[in-house]
Design a protein around this motif. Structure first.
Motif, PDB file in Angstrom:
ATOM      1  N   TYR A 136      14.819 -36.129 -17.671  1.00  0.00           N
ATOM      2  CA  TYR A 136      14.867 -37.582 -17.582  1.00  0.00           C
ATOM      3  C   TYR A 136      13.408 -37.873 -17.753  1.00  0.00           C
ATOM      4  CZ  TYR A 136      14.796 -42.237 -15.414  1.00  0.00           C
ATOM      5  OH  TYR A 136      14.750 -43.359 -15.071  1.00  0.00           O
TER       6      TYR A 136
ATOM      7  N   TYR B  89      10.021 -45.896 -29.539  1.00  0.00           N
ATOM      8  CA  TYR B  89      10.440 -47.223 -29.743  1.00  0.00           C
ATOM      9  C   TYR B  89       9.178 -48.035 -30.100  1.00  0.00           C
ATOM     10  CZ  TYR B  89      15.396 -47.552 -29.166  1.00  0.00           C
ATOM     11  OH  TYR B  89      16.827 -47.438 -29.199  1.00  0.00           O
TER      12      TYR B  89
ATOM     13  N   ILE C 166       8.340 -47.116 -33.572  1.00  0.00           N
ATOM     14  CA  ILE C 166       9.415 -47.807 -34.429  1.00  0.00           C
ATOM     15  C   ILE C 166       9.284 -49.300 -34.653  1.00  0.00           C
ATOM     16  CG2 ILE C 166      11.843 -48.339 -34.708  1.00  0.00           C
ATOM     17  CD1 ILE C 166      12.671 -45.757 -33.415  1.00  0.00           C
ATOM     18  N   GLN C 167       8.858 -49.838 -33.705  1.00  0.00           N
ATOM     19  CA  GLN C 167       8.813 -51.651 -33.626  1.00  0.00           C
ATOM     20  C   GLN C 167       7.387 -51.830 -34.383  1.00  0.00           C
ATOM     21  OE1 GLN C 167       9.187 -52.274 -29.794  1.00  0.00           O
ATOM     22  NE2 GLN C 167      11.588 -53.244 -30.020  1.00  0.00           N
TER      23      GLN C 167
ATOM     24  N   GLU D 160       8.109 -50.987 -38.081  1.00  0.00           N
ATOM     25  CA  GLU D 160       9.188 -52.220 -38.657  1.00  0.00           C
ATOM     26  C   GLU D 160       8.610 -53.252 -39.185  1.00  0.00           C
ATOM     27  OE1 GLU D 160      12.467 -52.343 -35.890  1.00  0.00           O
ATOM     28  OE2 GLU D 160      13.438 -50.689 -36.944  1.00  0.00           O
ATOM     29  N   LYS D 161       7.670 -53.843 -38.344  1.00  0.00           N
ATOM     30  CA  LYS D 161       6.623 -54.760 -38.309  1.00  0.00           C
ATOM     31  C   LYS D 161       5.924 -54.848 -39.832  1.00  0.00           C
ATOM     32  CE  LYS D 161       4.803 -58.428 -35.386  1.00  0.00           C
ATOM     33  NZ  LYS D 161       4.311 -58.416 -33.872  1.00  0.00           N
TER      34      LYS D 161
ATOM     35  N   LEU E 124       8.049 -54.911 -42.763  1.00  0.00           N
ATOM     36  CA  LEU E 124       8.962 -56.335 -42.845  1.00  0.00           C
ATOM     37  C   LEU E 124       8.945 -56.766 -44.515  1.00  0.00           C
ATOM     38  CD1 LEU E 124      10.469 -57.145 -40.730  1.00  0.00           C
ATOM     39  CD2 LEU E 124       8.829 -58.896 -39.993  1.00  0.00           C
TER      40      LEU E 124
ATOM     41  N   PRO F 261      12.503 -55.474 -47.991  1.00  0.00           N
ATOM     42  CA  PRO F 261      13.706 -55.537 -47.707  1.00  0.00           C
ATOM     43  C   PRO F 261      14.445 -54.300 -47.928  1.00  0.00           C
ATOM     44  CG  PRO F 261      13.381 -57.224 -49.199  1.00  0.00           C
ATOM     45  CD  PRO F 261      12.236 -56.508 -49.412  1.00  0.00           C
ATOM     46  N   ALA F 262      15.475 -53.844 -47.175  1.00  0.00           N
ATOM     47  CA  ALA F 262      16.279 -52.808 -47.392  1.00  0.00           C
ATOM     48  C   ALA F 262      17.674 -53.104 -47.247  1.00  0.00           C
ATOM     49  CB  ALA F 262      16.293 -51.566 -46.547  1.00  0.00           C
TER      50      ALA F 262
ATOM     51  N   LYS G   2      26.583 -44.868 -22.968  1.00  0.00           N
ATOM     52  CA  LYS G   2      25.370 -45.546 -23.147  1.00  0.00           C
ATOM     53  C   LYS G   2      24.371 -44.578 -23.317  1.00  0.00           C
ATOM     54  CE  LYS G   2      27.073 -49.234 -20.573  1.00  0.00           C
ATOM     55  NZ  LYS G   2      27.074 -49.219 -18.723  1.00  0.00           N
TER      56      LYS G   2
ATOM     57  N   GLU H 192      23.467 -44.018 -27.003  1.00  0.00           N
ATOM     58  CA  GLU H 192      23.271 -45.269 -27.897  1.00  0.00           C
ATOM     59  C   GLU H 192      21.922 -45.154 -28.503  1.00  0.00           C
ATOM     60  OE1 GLU H 192      24.434 -48.625 -25.646  1.00  0.00           O
ATOM     61  OE2 GLU H 192      26.406 -48.405 -26.119  1.00  0.00           O
ATOM     62  N   SER H 193      21.009 -44.999 -27.589  1.00  0.00           N
ATOM     63  CA  SER H 193      19.564 -45.068 -27.878  1.00  0.00           C
ATOM     64  C   SER H 193      19.269 -43.995 -28.972  1.00  0.00           C
ATOM     65  CB  SER H 193      18.650 -45.035 -26.774  1.00  0.00           C
ATOM     66  OG  SER H 193      18.645 -43.947 -26.161  1.00  0.00           O
TER      67      SER H 193
ATOM     68  N   ASP I 196      20.530 -44.982 -32.285  1.00  0.00           N
ATOM     69  CA  ASP I 196      19.541 -46.274 -32.737  1.00  0.00           C
ATOM     70  C   ASP I 196      18.324 -45.715 -33.166  1.00  0.00           C
ATOM     71  OD1 ASP I 196      19.311 -48.843 -32.818  1.00  0.00           O
ATOM     72  OD2 ASP I 196      17.814 -48.655 -31.218  1.00  0.00           O
TER      73      ASP I 196
ATOM     74  N   ARG J  87      18.760 -43.837 -36.510  1.00  0.00           N
ATOM     75  CA  ARG J  87      19.091 -44.471 -37.539  1.00  0.00           C
ATOM     76  C   ARG J  87      17.824 -45.488 -38.279  1.00  0.00           C
ATOM     77  NH1 ARG J  87      24.359 -46.512 -35.551  1.00  0.00           N
ATOM     78  NH2 ARG J  87      22.988 -47.838 -34.252  1.00  0.00           N
ATOM     79  N   ARG J  88      17.109 -45.916 -37.332  1.00  0.00           N
ATOM     80  CA  ARG J  88      15.880 -46.781 -37.640  1.00  0.00           C
ATOM     81  C   ARG J  88      14.603 -45.921 -38.164  1.00  0.00           C
ATOM     82  NH1 ARG J  88      15.653 -50.684 -32.308  1.00  0.00           N
ATOM     83  NH2 ARG J  88      13.772 -51.653 -33.292  1.00  0.00           N
TER      84      ARG J  88
END
Lengths: 276, 149
Positions: free
Chosen positions: B15, B26, B29-30, B33-34, B37, B40-41, B87, B90-91, B94, B97-98
């Motif tokens: 944990y 994350y 990634i963020q 991604e910025k 930007l 485009p894909a 759940k 999920e992350s 996610d 993929r990203r």
């Protein structure tokens, strides 16, 4: 149509959640179900138990006994122990079992009641006892388990339980292992009450057999002197703590007015080990 | 008893480290991604650029393997019993993929657009005779179009 790149503000693919809360809710639900099944199973075992005939029990016994008794047989001592327990049963204890004694050369100061009247006695126990009364008490204690059919009760519940968890989650899944741990802990406290009952049974039997209860607590008094608790397996781990046990036995001796007289020496056939 | 303690220690470790690693990932990634930007894909297969403007069209791909932590594995195991949305996975998916998309964009260099993008996933690192997901691989691929100056 013009493409305008933008970064998404929220993430639709990941649920905003508290994994810890989910974990505790699910674990609590699972444990609740397991506890429920455990108690239901306890009831079923009690219902089924009277219907298990001796023949069926003997059939079940062959599954367990073969692997446990093969090695280190000591027939002379087996005969001596068997004649002691058989005489004791005939005179004092109404237990519908034909006892089969298996002496195993091993260190544990221990005896085990297996299904079908098979009693496994370790040489560690035979070497440690100093009087016939002391050995008789340990044997009568095992007889007490047979009288209450504890060996089947413990086996039945444990067996069904493990079977359910193994078939639900697979034999070596983490969940199954976790349940096995929880099971062992509760199973241990379940058997303590049975041990106390078996002690009481043994005391009555020994008192009837010898006319006094001398030597009944000798075995437990010896245990704290020894260094290694591991060698006492069953008696050390799952039997009630010795002090409490001794004082309980002494209480019964006092309240029932049992006499305490001279102990009988150990029969020759038991004392002499053919392996030494 | 020791096994139980060991099991609990693994859960706490899973944990703790899982949460730290995920938060850090994350953030990264963020940030990236910025930065990507402007590139485009997209899943469309045709573009409106005149053909003579296109310098090259190349296959670009990126893949990422993300492992689940012990805590999430147990949580998913519990979920398997009761049913419902898993759940805790999920992350994981996610992020995979990203991350794969970002690596694909990285490979594209100074391309103007990546078209016909596909994302696929595969479970790898499964131990023999054991059920459940070990790690997850996501692979993203597409055609990067570079334009003439």
């Amino acid at each position: 149509m013009k493409y305008t790149p933008r970064q998404s503000e929220s993430n639709v693919n990941v649920t905003p959640t508290s994994p810890l809360r989910e974990f505790f809710v699910l674990t609590a639900a699972l444990l609740g179900i397991m506890v429920g099944i455990y108690f239901l199973l306890g009831l079923t075992v009690d219902l089924v138990l009277p219907h298990i005939s001796m023949g069926l029990e003997n059939k079940m016994a062959t599954l367990f006994v073969g692997s446990l008794t093969g090695k280190g047989a000591d027939s002379e001592r087996e005969q001596a122990v068997k004649s002691l327990i058989t005489t004791m049963r005939d005179r004092c204890a109404r237990v519908p079992y034909e006892f089969k004694i298996h002496v195993r050369t091993a260190a544990p100061v221990n005896a085990m009641a297996m299904p079908g009247g098979h009693i496994i006695v370790f040489t560690g126990l035979l070497d440690k006892v100093t009087s016939e009364n002391e050995l008789a008490f340990v044997l009568a204690h095992e007889m007490g388990h047979y009288a209450h059919r504890d060996h089947l009760r413990a086996l039945g519940r444990g067996l069904i339980f493990m079977a359910i968890s193994a078939s639900l989650f697979g034999p070596d899944s983490s969940v199954s292992r976790m349940l096995a741990h929880a099971l062992n802990i509760t199973e241990l406290s379940f058997s303590r009450m049975q041990e106390t009952q078996a002690d009481e049974f043994a005391l009555e039997t020994v008192n009837c057999f010898y006319g006094h209860a001398g030597g009944a607590t000798d075995f437990f008094k010896k245990i704290p002197k020894a260094q290694d608790p591991g060698t006492f397996g069953h008696y050390f781990a799952s039997h009630p703590e010795n002090r409490r046990r001794i004082s309980r036995l002494e209480d019964i001796i006092r309240s029932k007015g049992f006499k305490l007289a001279e102990r009988k020496p150990l029969p020759e056939g038991i004392r002499r080990s053919t392996h030494q | 008893m020791y096994d139980l303690l060991f099991f609990l220690a693994l859960i706490v470790l899973g944990y703790g480290s899982g949460t730290i690693v995920e938060k850090r990932h994350y953030r990264s990634i963020q940030r990236r991604e910025k930065a990507y930007l402007p590139l485009p894909a997209v899943t469309i297969r045709t573009v409106q650029y005149p053909e003579e403007d296109i310098k090259s069209a190349e296959l670009v791909y990126g893949s990422a393997v993300i492992s689940i932590d012990y805590f999430k594995r147990i949580l998913a195991g519990l979920r398997n019993i009761f049913g419902g949305t898993v759940k805790s996975y999920e992350s994981l998916i996610d992020r995979a993929r990203r991350e794969a998309l970002l690596r694909m964009k990285e490979m594209a260099g100074d391309a103007a657009v990546i078209v016909n993008v596909r994302i696929e996933t595969a479970a790898i690192g499964r131990r023999a005779h054991k059920r459940g997901v070990g790690c997850l691989e996501a692979i993203a691929y597409g055609t990067a179009l570079t334009l003439k100056e």
